[in-house]
Write an enzyme that holds these catalytic residues in place. Structure first.
Site, PDB file in Angstrom:
ATOM      1  N   GLY A  70       0.870  -1.189   0.124  1.00  0.00           N
ATOM      2  CA  GLY A  70      -0.013   0.281  -0.015  1.00  0.00           C
ATOM      3  C   GLY A  70       0.840   1.211  -0.159  1.00  0.00           C
ATOM      4  N   CYS A  71       0.456   1.820  -0.271  1.00  0.00           N
ATOM      5  CA  CYS A  71       1.317   3.592  -0.663  1.00  0.00           C
ATOM      6  C   CYS A  71       1.519   4.833   1.081  1.00  0.00           C
ATOM      7  CB  CYS A  71       0.246   4.412  -1.165  1.00  0.00           C
ATOM      8  SG  CYS A  71      -1.444   4.313  -0.435  1.00  0.00           S
TER       9      CYS A  71
END
Length: 317
Positions: free
Chosen positions: A135-136
């Site tokens: 995920g970012c």
């Protein structure tokens, strides 16, 4: 030198991340884009949306079996959470050696998949065909915390702010520019999927508080870290410099990085390194573009790794 080309398909190509992936593929000398799947743009020419692609390739609305029937070397799944499984199953049945890079959270907790944050997990890659893209926020958190893992005296506390592109293209409060104007929107303040993801990857409980801001792209992540022994600022900085030496996409700064300076760039910046009196608490700031190092750029690193291509091919750095 082997200069063979590989065929690639992208599923979920209309979204912000899909658009960034297409730009990276256009610049890649050894990838041939065989198909792009988007329900909303089916029948439209890719070149009408991405001038860097010339030719007649059109968006298609492909279900899992249709994607598998394409027989490509690699597929990137850029879909919302919860939608990857039928595509994975169909690809496994049709052509088990297909490289699959999944950008959703669906397989980040599956130990049979390689978790691809190359700067931290490259040593774990040993030919896996299934790659889960981090995920970012999770990428930023791990880059900010990992060099101090053995020094932690308690759960890292991470305050994150993302541009609204992180909320995707489906309309919601979190990407409504009118609601976001002059605003900061907290959400999922406990048990966010990236909180769970980082806690599993680092092996320590992490406390994460995300917010959405009015800017379009870019994450700033402030990590508050309690330490189990006294450190000097020089010792902290040296740990980060050693951890990311030789990593072209990770820049260690003396000052705290600004999110406005990372937007549109393919790497991450880590800095700030502010010690509290007593030397047992430090605050670290990490920034990255959520669509690039937080998604598309990292996916390209992972795809290159899986195909035996230089990891940074097509990635400006």
């Amino acid at each position: 030198m082997n200069d063979s080309t590989f065929t690639l398909g992208i599923v979920g190509a209309r979204g912000h991340t899909g658009a960034e992936l297409i730009k990276l593929v256009a610049a890649h000398p050894r990838l041939e884009l065989a198909f792009v799947s988007s329900r909303e743009r089916a029948g439209q020419r890719l070149s009408d949306h991405h001038p860097e692609f010339q030719g007649e390739l059109q968006y298609e609305n492909l279900d899992a079996d249709a994607v598998a029937a394409k027989g490509v070397d690699a597929v990137i799944l850029a879909l919302p959470n919860g939608l990857a499984a039928p595509f994975v199953a169909a690809l496994e049945a049709a052509k088990p050696d297909t490289v699959i890079v999944d950008l959703s959270a669906d397989y980040r907790f599956d130990n049979s998949w390689y978790y691809g944050l190359p700067e931290l997990t490259r040593g774990r890659y040993n030919g896996q065909k299934h790659i889960s893209n981090p995920g970012c926020y999770a990428t930023a958190m791990q880059l900010a915390v990992h060099p101090l893992l053995d020094l932690l005296a308690g759960p890292p506390q991470c305050f994150g702010v993302s541009g609204y592109s992180g909320a995707g293209t489906t309309p919601s409060d979190k990407n409504n520019v009118e609601l976001l104007a002059d605003n900061l929107m907290p959400y999922a303040l406990t048990n966010h999927v990236h909180e769970r993801e980082v806690s599993v990857q680092l092996g320590v409980a992490v406390e994460f508080m995300p917010h959405v801001a009015p800017h379009f792209r870019g994450i700033t992540l402030t990590a508050n870290l309690w330490l189990n022994r006294v450190q000097t600022r020089e010792q902290i900085v040296e740990r980060f410099q050693q951890a990311y030496a030789g990593e072209p996409l990770i820049e260690v700064l003396d000052e705290a990085p600004w999110v406005s300076r990372i937007a549109g760039r393919h790497g991450a910046q880590v800095g700030g390194f502010t010690l509290a009196p007593g030397g047992k608490r430090v605050v670290v700031v990490a920034t990255l573009d959520n669509l690039l190092k937080g998604a598309a750029t990292q996916a390209m690193q992972n795809l290159n790794l899986a195909l035996g291509i230089d990891e940074l091919t097509s990635i400006p750095h």
